[in-house]
Design a protein around this motif. Structure first.
Motif, PDB file in Angstrom:
ATOM      1  N   GLU A 299      -6.645  -1.975  13.387  1.00  0.00           N
ATOM      2  CA  GLU A 299      -5.747  -2.787  12.584  1.00  0.00           C
ATOM      3  C   GLU A 299      -5.075  -1.581  11.688  1.00  0.00           C
ATOM      4  OE1 GLU A 299      -8.410  -6.867  11.550  1.00  0.00           O
ATOM      5  OE2 GLU A 299      -8.172  -5.140   9.760  1.00  0.00           O
ATOM      6  N   PHE A 300      -3.989  -2.089  11.336  1.00  0.00           N
ATOM      7  CA  PHE A 300      -3.423  -1.260  10.011  1.00  0.00           C
ATOM      8  C   PHE A 300      -3.675  -1.826   8.631  1.00  0.00           C
ATOM      9  CE2 PHE A 300      -0.224   1.563  12.398  1.00  0.00           C
ATOM     10  CZ  PHE A 300      -0.562   1.129  13.628  1.00  0.00           C
ATOM     11  N   ARG A 301      -4.039  -0.807   7.791  1.00  0.00           N
ATOM     12  CA  ARG A 301      -4.485  -1.544   6.585  1.00  0.00           C
ATOM     13  C   ARG A 301      -3.378  -0.681   5.349  1.00  0.00           C
ATOM     14  NH1 ARG A 301     -10.276  -2.275   6.075  1.00  0.00           N
ATOM     15  NH2 ARG A 301     -10.651  -3.508   8.231  1.00  0.00           N
ATOM     16  N   GLY A 302      -2.826  -1.367   4.615  1.00  0.00           N
ATOM     17  CA  GLY A 302      -1.974  -0.682   3.521  1.00  0.00           C
ATOM     18  C   GLY A 302      -2.618  -1.206   2.159  1.00  0.00           C
ATOM     19  N   GLU A 303      -2.704  -0.377   1.263  1.00  0.00           N
ATOM     20  CA  GLU A 303      -3.092  -0.509  -0.086  1.00  0.00           C
ATOM     21  C   GLU A 303      -1.805   0.170  -1.047  1.00  0.00           C
ATOM     22  OE1 GLU A 303      -7.702  -0.634   0.487  1.00  0.00           O
ATOM     23  OE2 GLU A 303      -6.880   0.965  -0.809  1.00  0.00           O
ATOM     24  N   TYR A 304      -1.464  -0.970  -1.962  1.00  0.00           N
ATOM     25  CA  TYR A 304      -0.457  -0.562  -2.782  1.00  0.00           C
ATOM     26  C   TYR A 304      -0.411  -0.799  -4.220  1.00  0.00           C
ATOM     27  CZ  TYR A 304       1.538  -1.142   2.112  1.00  0.00           C
ATOM     28  OH  TYR A 304       1.488  -0.712   3.574  1.00  0.00           O
TER      29      TYR A 304
ATOM     30  N   GLU B 292       3.846   2.726  -7.280  1.00  0.00           N
ATOM     31  CA  GLU B 292       3.260   3.638  -7.739  1.00  0.00           C
ATOM     32  C   GLU B 292       2.392   4.342  -6.775  1.00  0.00           C
ATOM     33  OE1 GLU B 292       1.160   3.895 -12.050  1.00  0.00           O
ATOM     34  OE2 GLU B 292      -0.406   3.465 -10.699  1.00  0.00           O
ATOM     35  N   THR B 293       1.358   3.896  -6.132  1.00  0.00           N
ATOM     36  CA  THR B 293       0.812   4.568  -4.909  1.00  0.00           C
ATOM     37  C   THR B 293       1.090   3.441  -3.631  1.00  0.00           C
ATOM     38  OG1 THR B 293      -1.336   3.272  -5.334  1.00  0.00           O
ATOM     39  CG2 THR B 293      -0.807   5.581  -6.493  1.00  0.00           C
ATOM     40  N   ALA B 294       0.876   4.371  -2.635  1.00  0.00           N
ATOM     41  CA  ALA B 294       1.068   3.513  -1.195  1.00  0.00           C
ATOM     42  C   ALA B 294       0.177   4.282  -0.359  1.00  0.00           C
ATOM     43  CB  ALA B 294       2.592   3.554  -0.612  1.00  0.00           C
ATOM     44  N   THR B 295      -0.850   3.648   0.339  1.00  0.00           N
ATOM     45  CA  THR B 295      -1.498   4.257   1.327  1.00  0.00           C
ATOM     46  C   THR B 295      -1.665   3.465   2.573  1.00  0.00           C
ATOM     47  OG1 THR B 295      -3.376   3.661  -0.054  1.00  0.00           O
ATOM     48  CG2 THR B 295      -3.492   5.941   0.156  1.00  0.00           C
TER      49      THR B 295
ATOM     50  N   MET C  73       0.576  -4.638 -10.056  1.00  0.00           N
ATOM     51  CA  MET C  73       0.280  -5.412  -9.141  1.00  0.00           C
ATOM     52  C   MET C  73      -0.335  -4.553  -7.975  1.00  0.00           C
ATOM     53  SD  MET C  73       2.726  -8.268  -6.880  1.00  0.00           S
ATOM     54  CE  MET C  73       3.820  -6.675  -6.063  1.00  0.00           C
ATOM     55  N   LEU C  74      -1.485  -5.134  -7.452  1.00  0.00           N
ATOM     56  CA  LEU C  74      -2.101  -4.543  -6.456  1.00  0.00           C
ATOM     57  C   LEU C  74      -2.083  -5.442  -4.985  1.00  0.00           C
ATOM     58  CD1 LEU C  74      -5.519  -4.220  -8.508  1.00  0.00           C
ATOM     59  CD2 LEU C  74      -3.554  -2.488  -8.556  1.00  0.00           C
ATOM     60  N   VAL C  75      -1.533  -4.636  -3.876  1.00  0.00           N
ATOM     61  CA  VAL C  75      -1.365  -5.261  -2.791  1.00  0.00           C
ATOM     62  C   VAL C  75      -2.195  -4.710  -1.642  1.00  0.00           C
ATOM     63  CG1 VAL C  75       0.501  -5.918  -1.218  1.00  0.00           C
ATOM     64  CG2 VAL C  75       0.873  -5.785  -3.685  1.00  0.00           C
ATOM     65  N   GLU C  76      -2.750  -5.643  -0.881  1.00  0.00           N
ATOM     66  CA  GLU C  76      -3.446  -5.178   0.252  1.00  0.00           C
ATOM     67  C   GLU C  76      -3.030  -5.962   1.571  1.00  0.00           C
ATOM     68  OE1 GLU C  76      -8.273  -4.489   0.066  1.00  0.00           O
ATOM     69  OE2 GLU C  76      -7.626  -6.609   0.305  1.00  0.00           O
ATOM     70  N   LEU C  77      -2.746  -5.068   2.483  1.00  0.00           N
ATOM     71  CA  LEU C  77      -2.484  -5.723   3.905  1.00  0.00           C
ATOM     72  C   LEU C  77      -3.295  -5.308   4.829  1.00  0.00           C
ATOM     73  CD1 LEU C  77      -0.136  -6.642   6.004  1.00  0.00           C
ATOM     74  CD2 LEU C  77       0.796  -4.001   5.783  1.00  0.00           C
ATOM     75  N   ARG C  78      -3.578  -6.129   5.724  1.00  0.00           N
ATOM     76  CA  ARG C  78      -4.279  -6.060   6.861  1.00  0.00           C
ATOM     77  C   ARG C  78      -3.570  -6.799   8.154  1.00  0.00           C
ATOM     78  NH1 ARG C  78     -10.400  -7.249   6.335  1.00  0.00           N
ATOM     79  NH2 ARG C  78     -10.415  -6.807   8.468  1.00  0.00           N
ATOM     80  N   ALA C  79      -3.111  -5.833   9.055  1.00  0.00           N
ATOM     81  CA  ALA C  79      -2.501  -6.504  10.249  1.00  0.00           C
ATOM     82  C   ALA C  79      -3.152  -5.655  11.547  1.00  0.00           C
ATOM     83  CB  ALA C  79      -0.762  -6.181  10.292  1.00  0.00           C
ATOM     84  N   PRO C  80      -3.130  -6.627  12.678  1.00  0.00           N
ATOM     85  CA  PRO C  80      -3.780  -6.157  13.849  1.00  0.00           C
ATOM     86  C   PRO C  80      -2.617  -5.159  14.388  1.00  0.00           C
ATOM     87  CG  PRO C  80      -3.718  -8.689  14.019  1.00  0.00           C
ATOM     88  CD  PRO C  80      -2.897  -8.118  12.665  1.00  0.00           C
TER      89      PRO C  80
END
Ligand SMILES: [Zn+2]
Length: 178
Positions: free
Chosen positions: A118-123, A97-100, A45-52
């Protein structure tokens, strides 16, 4: 696999935030309003977050004071632990597995961005039983209480589903499971 999934998200998602994704710009965003995209492919599962930045730390200028720098460091630590942001069914057996995490924009980077950051996360998660992912909760709202809403897009082999979640209703139920 991971890059293909992100391209797939950008092509499929009608949401303007996702449509901007390939350019990696920080466009004007709505404070109180973040976005999470999830793509489930096989057991990953690939998760992408974007938040102000306004939602995450309450400001969007580059951190200057010690207090601001500490707030950013604390937020980054929370965002690097995605199992505290999204709650997955235990029976799915998902692990990280990975978190950036990255912070983009801010007044001192590029004039187009009007001071927004913005804060971005990729997991990347690996799951023992991805089909068991039927409900997803968002304890995110408890960690970042300035957030009023998250646009959540879920893409699986069964298609795309879009949700809006809020502190009052911080859970989604997939109608088509992976
Ligand atoms: Zn902003």
């Amino acid at each position: 696999m991971w890059k293909l999934a992100l391209v797939g998200l950008a092509l499929l998602a009608p949401c303007p935030l996702a449509a901007q994704e390939p350019q990696r710009h920080t466009g004007p965003h709505e404070h109180g309003h973040g976005a999470i995209n999830l793509a489930i492919e096989g057991n990953r599962m690939l998760v992408e977050l974007r938040a102000p930045g306004a939602d995450i730390v309450g400001f969007e200028h580059p951190a200057r004071s010690g207090e601001e720098k500490a707030a950013v460091a604390k937020a980054e630590a929370l965002l690097r632990a995605p199992l505290g942001l999204i709650a997955l069914p235990a029976e799915a057996g998902c692990r990280v597995e990975t978190a950036t995490v990255a912070v983009t924009g801010g007044a001192e980077h590029g004039h187009r961005e009007a001071g927004h950051s913005e804060f971005r996360g990729e997991y990347v998660f690996v799951c023992d039983r991805a089909p068991a992912i039927r409900r997803i909760g968002f304890p995110y709202f408890r960690l970042f209480p300035r957030t009023g809403e998250l646009d959540v897009t879920v893409i699986t082999a069964a298609g795309q589903q879009a949700f809006e979640v809020s502190p009052a209703a911080p859970e989604i139920v997939l109608t088509r499971t992976p």
